[in-house]
Design a protein around this motif. Structure first.
Motif, PDB file in Angstrom:
ATOM      1  N   VAL A  50      13.168  17.650  -3.197  1.00 22.88           N
ATOM      2  CA  VAL A  50      13.456  16.458  -4.015  1.00 22.88           C
ATOM      3  C   VAL A  50      14.840  15.905  -3.688  1.00 22.88           C
ATOM      4  N   LYS A  51      15.754  16.790  -3.353  1.00 23.17           N
ATOM      5  CA  LYS A  51      17.097  16.337  -2.930  1.00 23.17           C
ATOM      6  C   LYS A  51      16.972  15.514  -1.632  1.00 23.17           C
ATOM      7  N   ALA A  52      16.209  16.031  -0.689  1.00 24.91           N
ATOM      8  CA  ALA A  52      16.043  15.317   0.588  1.00 24.91           C
ATOM      9  C   ALA A  52      15.380  13.957   0.365  1.00 24.91           C
ATOM     10  N   ALA A  53      14.520  13.869  -0.647  1.00 28.96           N
ATOM     11  CA  ALA A  53      13.829  12.602  -0.924  1.00 28.96           C
ATOM     12  C   ALA A  53      14.729  11.617  -1.668  1.00 28.96           C
ATOM     13  N   GLY A  54      15.887  12.096  -2.146  1.00 24.96           N
ATOM     14  CA  GLY A  54      16.834  11.186  -2.797  1.00 24.96           C
ATOM     15  C   GLY A  54      16.898  11.319  -4.313  1.00 24.96           C
ATOM     16  N   PRO A 203       6.536   9.410 -16.180  1.00 26.72           N
ATOM     17  CA  PRO A 203       5.203   8.913 -15.797  1.00 26.72           C
ATOM     18  C   PRO A 203       4.218  10.058 -15.612  1.00 26.72           C
ATOM     19  N   THR A 204       4.708  11.297 -15.524  1.00 21.69           N
ATOM     20  CA  THR A 204       3.827  12.447 -15.269  1.00 21.69           C
ATOM     21  C   THR A 204       3.053  12.835 -16.521  1.00 21.69           C
ATOM     22  N   HIS A 205       3.779  13.157 -17.619  1.00 23.35           N
ATOM     23  CA  HIS A 205       3.084  13.600 -18.833  1.00 23.35           C
ATOM     24  C   HIS A 205       2.417  12.439 -19.560  1.00 23.35           C
ATOM     25  N   SER A 206       2.913  11.223 -19.343  1.00 25.81           N
ATOM     26  CA  SER A 206       2.308  10.082 -20.049  1.00 25.81           C
ATOM     27  C   SER A 206       0.947   9.730 -19.478  1.00 25.81           C
ATOM     28  N   THR A 207       0.768   9.905 -18.173  1.00 22.38           N
ATOM     29  CA  THR A 207      -0.531   9.542 -17.582  1.00 22.38           C
ATOM     30  C   THR A 207      -1.377  10.787 -17.319  1.00 22.38           C
ATOM     31  N   GLY A 208      -0.751  11.853 -16.855  1.00 14.85           N
ATOM     32  CA  GLY A 208      -1.492  13.069 -16.514  1.00 14.85           C
ATOM     33  C   GLY A 208      -2.424  12.866 -15.333  1.00 14.85           C
ATOM     34  N   ARG A 209      -2.246  11.777 -14.612  1.00 16.62           N
ATOM     35  CA  ARG A 209      -3.115  11.495 -13.462  1.00 16.62           C
ATOM     36  C   ARG A 209      -2.249  11.107 -12.272  1.00 16.62           C
ATOM     37  N   LEU A 210      -2.414  11.872 -11.222  1.00 14.35           N
ATOM     38  CA  LEU A 210      -1.602  11.706 -10.023  1.00 14.35           C
ATOM     39  C   LEU A 210      -1.578  10.265  -9.510  1.00 14.35           C
ATOM     40  N   GLY A 211      -2.750   9.630  -9.499  1.00 12.36           N
ATOM     41  CA  GLY A 211      -2.846   8.281  -8.943  1.00 12.36           C
ATOM     42  C   GLY A 211      -2.107   7.223  -9.748  1.00 12.36           C
ATOM     43  N   LEU A 228      13.938   7.968 -14.414  1.00 11.84           N
ATOM     44  CA  LEU A 228      12.575   8.514 -14.445  1.00 11.84           C
ATOM     45  C   LEU A 228      12.680  10.021 -14.357  1.00 11.84           C
ATOM     46  N   ILE A 229      11.688  10.722 -14.922  1.00 11.70           N
ATOM     47  CA  ILE A 229      11.589  12.171 -14.740  1.00 11.70           C
ATOM     48  C   ILE A 229      10.182  12.453 -14.255  1.00 11.70           C
ATOM     49  N   ILE A 230      10.091  12.988 -13.036  1.00 11.27           N
ATOM     50  CA  ILE A 230       8.795  13.103 -12.350  1.00 11.27           C
ATOM     51  C   ILE A 230       8.571  14.546 -11.908  1.00 11.27           C
ATOM     52  N   GLU A 231       7.358  15.051 -12.141  1.00  8.77           N
ATOM     53  CA  GLU A 231       7.057  16.415 -11.692  1.00  8.77           C
ATOM     54  C   GLU A 231       6.653  16.420 -10.219  1.00  8.77           C
ATOM     55  N   VAL A 232       7.377  17.263  -9.467  1.00 12.69           N
ATOM     56  CA  VAL A 232       7.121  17.436  -8.038  1.00 12.69           C
ATOM     57  C   VAL A 232       7.033  18.935  -7.794  1.00 12.69           C
ATOM     58  N   HIS A 233       6.083  19.361  -6.969  1.00 14.00           N
ATOM     59  CA  HIS A 233       5.903  20.793  -6.687  1.00 14.00           C
ATOM     60  C   HIS A 233       5.680  20.942  -5.190  1.00 14.00           C
ATOM     61  N   ILE A 234       6.275  21.985  -4.619  1.00 16.35           N
ATOM     62  CA  ILE A 234       6.180  22.177  -3.178  1.00 16.35           C
ATOM     63  C   ILE A 234       4.721  22.420  -2.755  1.00 16.35           C
ATOM     64  N   GLN A 235       3.954  23.035  -3.655  1.00 15.27           N
ATOM     65  CA  GLN A 235       2.521  23.248  -3.418  1.00 15.27           C
ATOM     66  C   GLN A 235       1.769  22.910  -4.703  1.00 15.27           C
ATOM     67  N   HIS A 248       3.248  15.747  -4.554  1.00 13.69           N
ATOM     68  CA  HIS A 248       3.660  16.417  -3.329  1.00 13.69           C
ATOM     69  C   HIS A 248       4.984  15.772  -2.884  1.00 13.69           C
ATOM     70  N   PRO A 249       5.940  16.570  -2.359  1.00 13.93           N
ATOM     71  CA  PRO A 249       7.229  15.994  -1.961  1.00 13.93           C
ATOM     72  C   PRO A 249       7.120  14.780  -1.028  1.00 13.93           C
ATOM     73  N   GLN A 250       6.137  14.814  -0.150  1.00 11.10           N
ATOM     74  CA  GLN A 250       5.990  13.693   0.794  1.00 11.10           C
ATOM     75  C   GLN A 250       5.656  12.383   0.066  1.00 11.10           C
ATOM     76  N   HIS A 251       4.783  12.477  -0.913  1.00 17.28           N
ATOM     77  CA  HIS A 251       4.425  11.290  -1.708  1.00 17.28           C
ATOM     78  C   HIS A 251       5.597  10.848  -2.568  1.00 17.28           C
ATOM     79  N   PHE A 252       6.312  11.846  -3.086  1.00 17.41           N
ATOM     80  CA  PHE A 252       7.474  11.534  -3.906  1.00 17.41           C
ATOM     81  C   PHE A 252       8.521  10.799  -3.073  1.00 17.41           C
TER      82      PHE A 252
END
Ligand code: PEP
Ligand code: MN
Length: 281
Positions: A50-54, A203-211, A228-235, A248-252
């Motif tokens: 997440v640091k690398a993504a900014g 946006p994570t807990h409010s929607t609960g849907r990745l898309g 914003l506070i967004i859940e990101v997981h390496i896997q 996924h970090p790439q999408h983030f």
């Protein structure tokens, strides 16, 4: 909205709250990280990604308020130590949830900001306790709460002497079942009318849907949110908690690029509006 002695907007300028190098209330602050701290590798790898993504700040729960008493409850002290290690490795300040008033003072030694979750928004003993500590507080909106009830909870914290409260809209319960909650995006401009405190969106807990996370994040920035506070997981598929909604970090990383562009555009709009209003004076 009477009795909001310290929280009401009145004529005051918006408050800027500093956490490490992050300034909530000035530009866009993005907090990202896993739902819960699970292991050293998962925490450090996600923090680096997440640091690398900014991202500006790391999130991660060591105490998880779960619907079932048999579900993973978090690593507790061990989780806090891992968050502290992730901060040392990345330089990112960390926010973590506290769920018990008895834990506030020692959890505050590990965290740069304390999170009060939706289920505890009106836990007045907990609010008073974080009101007496010196760390900024991220106060999530209760899933059944009105803006007035939410702001009164911020008032509990401020009235105990802690002026640093950041509000977080995380969705409310409605009759809709497609989404986990319903994101009340109108809360963003409404809160800005009502209080001088900064507001961020989850946006994570409010929607609960990745898309839905990327479009709602972008919409929140266009609505003038401070972060914003967004859940990101390496896997994401392996996550012990909220696996279906972790990015996924790439999408983030791709989303971060878009968010920074929209934020820059919004800043231009605000500066332009400011110029016009000063010319009109
Ligand atoms: C969280 O952010 O980890 C969390 C549990 O969120 P909420 O309290 O909004 O459900
Ligand atoms: Mn979660």
């Amino acid at each position: 909205m009477k009795d909001l002695k310290l929280t009401a907007r009145n004529a005051s300028e918006p408050t800027v709250i500093t956490v490490g190098e992050c300034r909530f209330g000035e530009g866009l602050v993005v907090v990202a990280g896993p739902c819960s701290v699970e292991s050293e590798k998962q925490t450090i790898d996600t923090a680096r990604a997440v640091k690398a993504a900014g991202a500006d700040m790391l999130r991660g729960g060591a105490f998880k308020p779960r619907t079932s008493p048999y579900a993973f409850q978090g690593l507790g002290l061990q989780g806090l130590k891992l968050l502290a290690k992730a901060r040392r490795e990345t330089g990112l300040p960390v926010v973590t949830e506290v769920i018990d008033p008895r834990d506030v003072s020692w959890v505050a030694e590990f965290a740069d900001m304390l999170q009060i979750g939706t289920r505890n928004m009106q836990n007045f003993a907990l609010l008073k306790e974080v009101g007496r500590c010196s760390k900024p507080v991220l106060l999530k909106r209760g899933m059944y709460s009105t803006l007035n009830e939410w702001l009164n909870c911020a008032e509990y914290i401020l009235s105990e002497g802690n002026p640093s409260v950041i509000l977080c809209e995380r969705g409310i319960r409605t009759f809709e079942t497609y989404t986990r909650n319903t994101l009340d995006l109108s809360a963003v401009p409404a809160i800005k009318e009502l209080t001088h405190l900064p507001i961020i969106v989850d946006p994570t807990h409010s929607t609960g849907r990745l898309g839905l996370i990327a479009p709602m994040s972008m919409a929140a920035v266009a609505a003038g949110v401070d972060g914003l506070i967004i859940e990101v997981h390496i896997q994401p598929e392996e996550a012990l908690c909220d696996a279906g909604q972790a990015m996924h970090p790439q999408h983030f990383s791709r989303l971060m690029g878009r968010l920074r562009s929209i934020s820059a555009f919004m800043k231009g709009e605000t500066d332009e509006a400011g110029k016009h209003s000063s010319t009109n004076e």
